[in-house]
Structure formats: C-alpha cells, structure tokens
Design a protein around this motif. Structure first.
Motif, PDB file in Angstrom:
ATOM      1  N   LEU A 203       0.822  -1.207   0.000  1.00 13.50           N
ATOM      2  CA  LEU A 203       0.000   0.000   0.000  1.00 13.50           C
ATOM      3  C   LEU A 203       0.857   1.259   0.000  1.00 13.50           C
ATOM      4  O   LEU A 203       0.564   2.235  -0.700  1.00 13.50           O
ATOM      5  CB  LEU A 203      -0.934  -0.003   1.205  1.00 13.50           C
ATOM      6  N   LEU A 204       1.928   1.259   0.801  1.00 12.64           N
ATOM      7  CA  LEU A 204       2.829   2.406   0.807  1.00 12.64           C
ATOM      8  C   LEU A 204       3.495   2.578  -0.560  1.00 12.64           C
ATOM      9  O   LEU A 204       3.630   3.697  -1.061  1.00 12.64           O
ATOM     10  CB  LEU A 204       3.886   2.247   1.898  1.00 12.64           C
ATOM     11  N   ALA A 205       3.905   1.459  -1.173  1.00 12.51           N
ATOM     12  CA  ALA A 205       4.499   1.527  -2.512  1.00 12.51           C
ATOM     13  C   ALA A 205       3.509   2.106  -3.515  1.00 12.51           C
ATOM     14  O   ALA A 205       3.881   2.912  -4.381  1.00 12.51           O
ATOM     15  CB  ALA A 205       4.960   0.140  -2.957  1.00 12.51           C
ATOM     16  N   LEU A 206       2.252   1.706  -3.406  1.00 12.97           N
ATOM     17  CA  LEU A 206       1.209   2.221  -4.288  1.00 12.97           C
ATOM     18  C   LEU A 206       1.090   3.736  -4.153  1.00 12.97           C
ATOM     19  O   LEU A 206       1.070   4.463  -5.159  1.00 12.97           O
ATOM     20  CB  LEU A 206      -0.114   1.540  -3.949  1.00 12.97           C
ATOM     21  N   ILE A 333       2.457  12.623  -1.076  1.00 11.17           N
ATOM     22  CA  ILE A 333       2.074  11.230  -0.825  1.00 11.17           C
ATOM     23  C   ILE A 333       0.805  11.218   0.019  1.00 11.17           C
ATOM     24  O   ILE A 333       0.796  11.692   1.159  1.00 11.17           O
ATOM     25  CB  ILE A 333       3.194  10.460  -0.111  1.00 11.17           C
ATOM     26  N   GLU A 334      -0.241  10.669  -0.524  1.00 13.49           N
ATOM     27  CA  GLU A 334      -1.508  10.616   0.194  1.00 13.49           C
ATOM     28  C   GLU A 334      -1.395   9.637   1.362  1.00 13.49           C
ATOM     29  O   GLU A 334      -1.000   8.489   1.181  1.00 13.49           O
ATOM     30  CB  GLU A 334      -2.617  10.168  -0.764  1.00 13.49           C
ATOM     31  N   PRO A 335      -1.742  10.065   2.583  1.00 12.40           N
ATOM     32  CA  PRO A 335      -1.627   9.172   3.743  1.00 12.40           C
ATOM     33  C   PRO A 335      -2.585   7.988   3.643  1.00 12.40           C
ATOM     34  O   PRO A 335      -3.630   8.059   2.986  1.00 12.40           O
ATOM     35  CB  PRO A 335      -2.010  10.071   4.924  1.00 12.40           C
ATOM     36  N   ILE A 336      -2.222   6.889   4.290  1.00  8.92           N
ATOM     37  CA  ILE A 336      -3.116   5.750   4.400  1.00  8.92           C
ATOM     38  C   ILE A 336      -3.423   5.520   5.876  1.00  8.92           C
ATOM     39  O   ILE A 336      -2.677   5.954   6.762  1.00  8.92           O
ATOM     40  CB  ILE A 336      -2.522   4.477   3.763  1.00  8.92           C
ATOM     41  N   ILE A 358      -4.128  -8.710  10.043  1.00  6.69           N
ATOM     42  CA  ILE A 358      -4.018  -7.255   9.907  1.00  6.69           C
ATOM     43  C   ILE A 358      -3.980  -6.929   8.425  1.00  6.69           C
ATOM     44  O   ILE A 358      -3.106  -7.403   7.692  1.00  6.69           O
ATOM     45  CB  ILE A 358      -2.765  -6.731  10.637  1.00  6.69           C
ATOM     46  N   LYS A 359      -4.922  -6.116   7.965  1.00  8.51           N
ATOM     47  CA  LYS A 359      -5.106  -5.890   6.533  1.00  8.51           C
ATOM     48  C   LYS A 359      -4.293  -4.714   5.983  1.00  8.51           C
ATOM     49  O   LYS A 359      -4.179  -4.565   4.774  1.00  8.51           O
ATOM     50  CB  LYS A 359      -6.601  -5.661   6.235  1.00  8.51           C
ATOM     51  N   GLY A 360      -3.759  -3.900   6.820  1.00  9.87           N
ATOM     52  CA  GLY A 360      -2.977  -2.753   6.351  1.00  9.87           C
ATOM     53  C   GLY A 360      -1.788  -2.513   7.247  1.00  9.87           C
ATOM     54  O   GLY A 360      -1.014  -3.425   7.533  1.00  9.87           O
ATOM     55  N   LEU A 361      -1.662  -1.293   7.739  1.00 14.09           N
ATOM     56  CA  LEU A 361      -0.570  -0.931   8.644  1.00 14.09           C
ATOM     57  C   LEU A 361      -1.073  -0.925  10.076  1.00 14.09           C
ATOM     58  O   LEU A 361      -2.226  -0.595  10.351  1.00 14.09           O
ATOM     59  CB  LEU A 361      -0.013   0.447   8.294  1.00 14.09           C
ATOM     60  N   VAL A 362      -0.168  -1.221  10.996  1.00 12.18           N
ATOM     61  CA  VAL A 362      -0.498  -1.190  12.420  1.00 12.18           C
ATOM     62  C   VAL A 362       0.691  -0.612  13.171  1.00 12.18           C
ATOM     63  O   VAL A 362       1.842  -0.796  12.774  1.00 12.18           O
ATOM     64  CB  VAL A 362      -0.857  -2.602  12.945  1.00 12.18           C
ATOM     65  N   CYS A 363       0.414   0.119  14.231  1.00  6.92           N
ATOM     66  CA  CYS A 363       1.489   0.670  15.058  1.00  6.92           C
ATOM     67  C   CYS A 363       1.153   0.496  16.530  1.00  6.92           C
ATOM     68  O   CYS A 363      -0.004   0.263  16.909  1.00  6.92           O
ATOM     69  CB  CYS A 363       1.716   2.158  14.747  1.00  6.92           C
ATOM     70  N   LEU A 364       2.183   0.593  17.345  1.00  7.27           N
ATOM     71  CA  LEU A 364       2.034   0.576  18.800  1.00  7.27           C
ATOM     72  C   LEU A 364       2.206   2.005  19.316  1.00  7.27           C
ATOM     73  O   LEU A 364       3.081   2.735  18.845  1.00  7.27           O
ATOM     74  CB  LEU A 364       3.083  -0.321  19.448  1.00  7.27           C
ATOM     75  N   LYS A 365       1.393   2.374  20.288  1.00 10.00           N
ATOM     76  CA  LYS A 365       1.490   3.716  20.858  1.00 10.00           C
ATOM     77  C   LYS A 365       1.792   3.631  22.348  1.00 10.00           C
ATOM     78  O   LYS A 365       1.189   2.820  23.063  1.00 10.00           O
ATOM     79  CB  LYS A 365       0.194   4.486  20.618  1.00 10.00           C
ATOM     80  N   HIS A 366       2.714   4.453  22.790  1.00  7.28           N
ATOM     81  CA  HIS A 366       3.106   4.486  24.203  1.00  7.28           C
ATOM     82  C   HIS A 366       2.351   5.593  24.931  1.00  7.28           C
ATOM     83  O   HIS A 366       1.963   6.590  24.334  1.00  7.28           O
ATOM     84  CB  HIS A 366       4.606   4.737  24.316  1.00  7.28           C
TER      85      HIS A 366
END
Length: 366
Positions: A203-206, A333-336, A358-366
């Motif tokens: 998706l990021l490459a797209l 670059i359009e955000p996803i 997980i279908k896209g991007l995922v992150c951890l938040k502190h």
C-alpha cells in the motif's frame, strides 16, 4: 524515578522506563522496567510516540529467516531486545555536543545505523553495514517497543511535517523500502508496474508510486479483503493470483508484456507466479523485496535468453530517506490509515500480523 533507602540514607535510582522485549525467540514479549537511557556527546533521547510493527519484526522475533528446504539463517536478534525500527517520537534530552535539535520537536528516526567506519558507512550506504557491526535500532539495539529510544546522531532524525503520528514511523522502513524498490525498478513514464502484495508495504508503494511517477499500477495478492483496500487506495487494477487465468489477465492489462514487477512478499509462491508473468519476452526487471522465505528454481538458459534482471532491495540509504521525507512533507504522498494499538499489546499484534489478520498498517502507541 525510584527512591530507595540503604542503611538509613535515602538515595535516588536512575529514572526508569517501560519496554517490551524479546527474551527468547518465538516466545511472548516480556514487559520490563529498565533504566531510561541518558544521552551524551552527539546522542539524542527520543520519547516514543508511535512505532510501526513491520513484518521484519516477525522474523526477528522468530529468530531466523527461511531459506527454503528447511534451511534457516539466524536473525540478528540479541537477547533481551526491544524491537521496533519504525519510530516516531519527541526529543526530550540531548547530549552536550548537540546544538541543532530542539527539545520537544517530533521526528521520524532513521534506524539503519552502521558502525560509521567501514567502506559502506563512509559512502552513504550505511544500511549495508555488516550485521556484525551495524547498530540498527530495533534490530541490534533497543528500539521503539520501549518508551524511549537513544539515537546516535541528529542526522538520523527527519521532520515528517503534518503526517499523522500513527503513520509517520512507517516511512522509516516500509515506506523507505518501497521508495528504494521503486527507484530500483527504473520506471519509465506511463509504464505499467505489477506490485505483488496488498499489505502494508504494498500500500505504501502504491501511494509513493502515485506521487512520484506517472505509472499505472496492478496490485496482486491472494486476499480479496486486502485487494479491496488497495483498490480503494487508488490501484488501477487489482488481481487475486489464485484466480483462474490471473496471469493472462495481468499480461493483458500490461498491454501484452509485463516488464516491471516489485515483489513485497518474497515467498517461493509469489516469485514463481511473478516471474512467470514475463513469459518469453525479453528485458523483464524483477525487484525482490519481501522476506517471507523459501527458494526459487531459476531456469538459467531462459533467464539468459530473455536478458532479465533480478534485483534485491534492502531498506534504503540515508540519502533516499531524505528524498522520501521531502515528498512526505510536501503532502504529495496521500496518507493511508493505520490501526493504532497500545504498546502493551505488542505480542498479540505480532501474532495477528503473522497470521494475516491485519489488513494494512499497524502501530504501537506508548
């Protein structure tokens, strides 16, 4: 900060931080309370805001990469490591030699830090530094699964502009790798490119391809839900490679000749499918990025006769990071969308990513 009393005298221990660490390959991460680093010299201490969970983390956590035929190569994980190489955070402390970094400013951290002394490091190829000498954040030294990350030098910090904080760190690995792979593909104006994977990196490459090139995109995956996400993200065409006649359809969409393929999966099945799209046409260029693993049977006379090229793409240089982040700051670059989870869910997130949930991007938040 923890205060203790020893023989009647009150003393102050070092400030502590929370970190989620690999203590044994393949086992659940362990929450630890450890000393918060203190920067000196040119070092900068960054308080982690968000940290992308990248598929490479799975291989690091497993302790190996799959070479096929039941052959493994060990990952570079050290015992008691806080993974996380897609770090976005706030500067909270600096060493005495740091003069050009403002406390409180937020940055994406370039994690592919080398020894600084070898030929690769001296020639802007720091990401090629030997695994035995590299100091890669989240791979060789503690990363963004901890509340704080110690950064070696200000040159590794990049302004992300107005990028959402959940997405920003992803540009340090998946975004950078996608950008570098697109450059290696030597894309021509108006060309069709096949992107294998509708996952996070695909998706990021797209999005980067749409921003940086005049190109038509064909995104390939085996998961229709992920393909729907890619279509909604602007892919010109999406194809499930499990479908009957998928190859013929891709060749037709490419004007009868597939010339450029970027494979963000890197498995035996993905490369076997992708490489077959070249048919007997000459001059195909295959950029191999993914690390799922396995091996591939290359028919040598056919490869030579058709004058093809296979390029490996491994993350990206500090210079490429600068180019990419300039595009990011410009808003080109359009955000996803990125799913954000608490850092305490690090182990479950790794498991979900590994299982394909997980279908896209995922992150951890502190």
């Amino acid at each position: 900060t923890i205060s203790t009393t020893v023989t009647g005298v009150q003393t102050c221990a070092l400030p502590i931080m929370k970190s989620y660490k690999v203590v044994k390959s393949g086992e659940p991460l362990e929450e630890q309370q450890i000393n918060k680093p203190s920067p000196s010299g040119k070092e900068i201490l960054v308080k982690t805001i968000s940290c992308g969970v990248c598929h490479t983390d799975i291989h690091i956590h497993d302790g190996y990469f799959d070479l096929g035929d039941e052959t493994h190569i060990p990952s570079r994980v050290t015992e008691n490591l806080a993974m996380g190489h897609e770090v976005f955070g706030e500067v909270v402390e600096v060493g005495e030699q740091v003069t050009n970094i403002q406390i409180g400013k937020k940055y994406v951290v370039y994690p592919w830090i080398g020894c600084g002394n070898c030929n690769e490091c001296q020639n802007d190829m720091e990401h090629y530094c030997s695994p035995f000498t590299a100091e890669n954040i989240g791979v060789s030294v503690d990363g963004g699964y901890g509340e704080y990350v110690l950064v070696k030098d200000a040159k590794y910090l990049f302004d992300a502009g107005d990028t959402p904080e959940e997405l920003a760190g992803s540009y340090a690995c998946r975004g950078l790798t996608a950008y570098s792979a697109l450059k290696k593909a030597e894309i021509k104006d108006g060309e069709n490119i096949v992107i294998i994977s509708a996952g996070g990196m695909g998706l990021l490459a797209l999005k980067i391809a749409q921003a940086a090139y005049n190109v038509k995109t064909i995104v390939v995956d085996i998961d229709n839900e992920k393909l729907d996400v890619a279509k909604n993200a602007g892919a010109n065409n999406v194809i499930n490679s499990k479908n009957e006649n998928a190859s013929e359809e891709i060749i037709k969409l490419s004007g009868g000749k597939v010339t450029k393929i970027i494979d963000f999966v890197g498995s035996q099945s993905s490369m076997s499918f992708g490489y077959s799209l070249f048919g007997i046409n000459k001059g195909g260029l295959y950029v191999l990025v993914g690390l799922i693993g396995g091996n591939f049977n290359l028919q040598l006379p056919l490869h030579t006769f058709t004058a093809r090229t296979i390029k490996g793409a491994y993350v990206g240089s500090l210079k490429e990071m600068g180019e990419l982040m300039e595009l990011v700051r410009s808003g080109t670059i359009e955000p996803i969308e990125v799913e954000a989870r608490p850092a305490s869910q690090a182990s479950d997130t790794l498991a979900d990513l590994k299982s394909g949930h997980i279908k896209g991007l995922v992150c951890l938040k502190h």
